[in-house]
Design a protein around this motif. Sequence first.
Motif, PDB file in Angstrom:
ATOM      1  N   LEU A  19       0.802  -1.078  -0.056  1.00  0.00           N
ATOM      2  CA  LEU A  19      -0.152   0.100   0.217  1.00  0.00           C
ATOM      3  C   LEU A  19       0.809   1.347  -0.094  1.00  0.00           C
ATOM      4  O   LEU A  19       1.786   1.274   0.912  1.00  0.00           O
ATOM      5  CB  LEU A  19      -0.929  -0.052   1.137  1.00  0.00           C
ATOM      6  N   TYR A  46      -2.257  -5.243   4.741  1.00  0.00           N
ATOM      7  CA  TYR A  46      -1.686  -4.283   3.775  1.00  0.00           C
ATOM      8  C   TYR A  46      -0.534  -3.610   4.542  1.00  0.00           C
ATOM      9  O   TYR A  46      -0.290  -3.119   6.007  1.00  0.00           O
ATOM     10  CB  TYR A  46      -2.679  -2.966   3.773  1.00  0.00           C
ATOM     11  N   ILE A  58      -1.981  -1.155  -3.966  1.00  0.00           N
ATOM     12  CA  ILE A  58      -3.052  -0.225  -3.843  1.00  0.00           C
ATOM     13  C   ILE A  58      -2.813   0.897  -3.273  1.00  0.00           C
ATOM     14  O   ILE A  58      -1.655   1.026  -2.475  1.00  0.00           O
ATOM     15  CB  ILE A  58      -4.149  -0.777  -2.937  1.00  0.00           C
ATOM     16  N   LEU A  60      -3.653   4.567  -1.303  1.00  0.00           N
ATOM     17  CA  LEU A  60      -4.342   5.174  -0.252  1.00  0.00           C
ATOM     18  C   LEU A  60      -4.254   6.788  -0.214  1.00  0.00           C
ATOM     19  O   LEU A  60      -3.119   6.904   0.091  1.00  0.00           O
ATOM     20  CB  LEU A  60      -4.139   4.513   1.268  1.00  0.00           C
ATOM     21  N   LEU A 111     -10.797  -1.244   1.285  1.00  0.00           N
ATOM     22  CA  LEU A 111      -9.440  -1.811   0.652  1.00  0.00           C
ATOM     23  C   LEU A 111      -9.750  -3.271   0.326  1.00  0.00           C
ATOM     24  O   LEU A 111      -9.191  -3.656  -0.759  1.00  0.00           O
ATOM     25  CB  LEU A 111      -8.272  -1.967   1.834  1.00  0.00           C
TER      26      LEU A 111
END
Length: 288
Positions: A19, A46, A58, A60, A111
């Motif tokens: 992440l 994560y 991914i 954030l 998520l």
Amino acid sequence: MDMALTAEIPQGGTRRFVLEMLGFTDAEKNLLSSTFRLTGRRPFAYAEADNAAERTDIYLVNADNPHGLAELKTRSPNVHAPAVFIGRRGTVAEWPVVEKPIHWMRLFEQLDNQMSSALHERAQRQATGWDGRTRRRAADRNLPPPAPAVEARTNESVLVVDDSATVRAFMRNKLAPFRFDVDFAETGEMAIDMAQAKNYTCIFLDILMPGMDGYQVCKRIKSSPATKGAAVVMLSSKSSAFDKFRGSWAGCDAYLGKPVPEDELLATIARFLPSARRVAQSVLARAS
């Protein structure tokens, strides 16, 4: 989470995703990182990249920070490497938004949903004979594939001491997703015996119980060489300054009011996990 997508994860194991956080201050990143350590006990975990060779799974993003939004555009998020935003709704349209103040379980759920969809898309791509490079983001083209599922780390042991079945059920429900080894006691006397027989990372201790009250139990736990290393978090519907003073005098490490707010519960757990303690304490020191 789609059960078909988790089939590749061995029972009791964890799939780790890299992440990347964009648009957050260092203090915000530290707080987020300490909380994300909790996901190491879930099927989907994560964490930030350990080294530059790891590709981002991914993103954030702080939706209220223009710099973070600009950074994301350079990363080219897509269905295979999606994004989740934290901030005001309506700021962005492409990806889901978790509003502030952050509800941690809702963030984890978003998520998980995005990565479940991404795994599905990746599986579809593999089924077409994808060579691992075509249509891949330029920044990732020469990076190795994602790491396979790994065995979950050893669970920390947690003891919940409360004579209320409702409270015990609440705590069981909130702790279950993180695979803690959770035990329960209904009396202070039982809690002391259990703590002597087993090492607990954290003990959640009700104050008002039949027989020994929580203050007495806390003093006994903290005065014994065999149990003093456990973090004691007192639970009480009483939240006056005097009650908190009594808890501190008894040696407790933290004090939570009832009903226990979910976010405060998770933050407290993160604070006393060995893997998260250093980061959490540095954040607390900055805030004081």
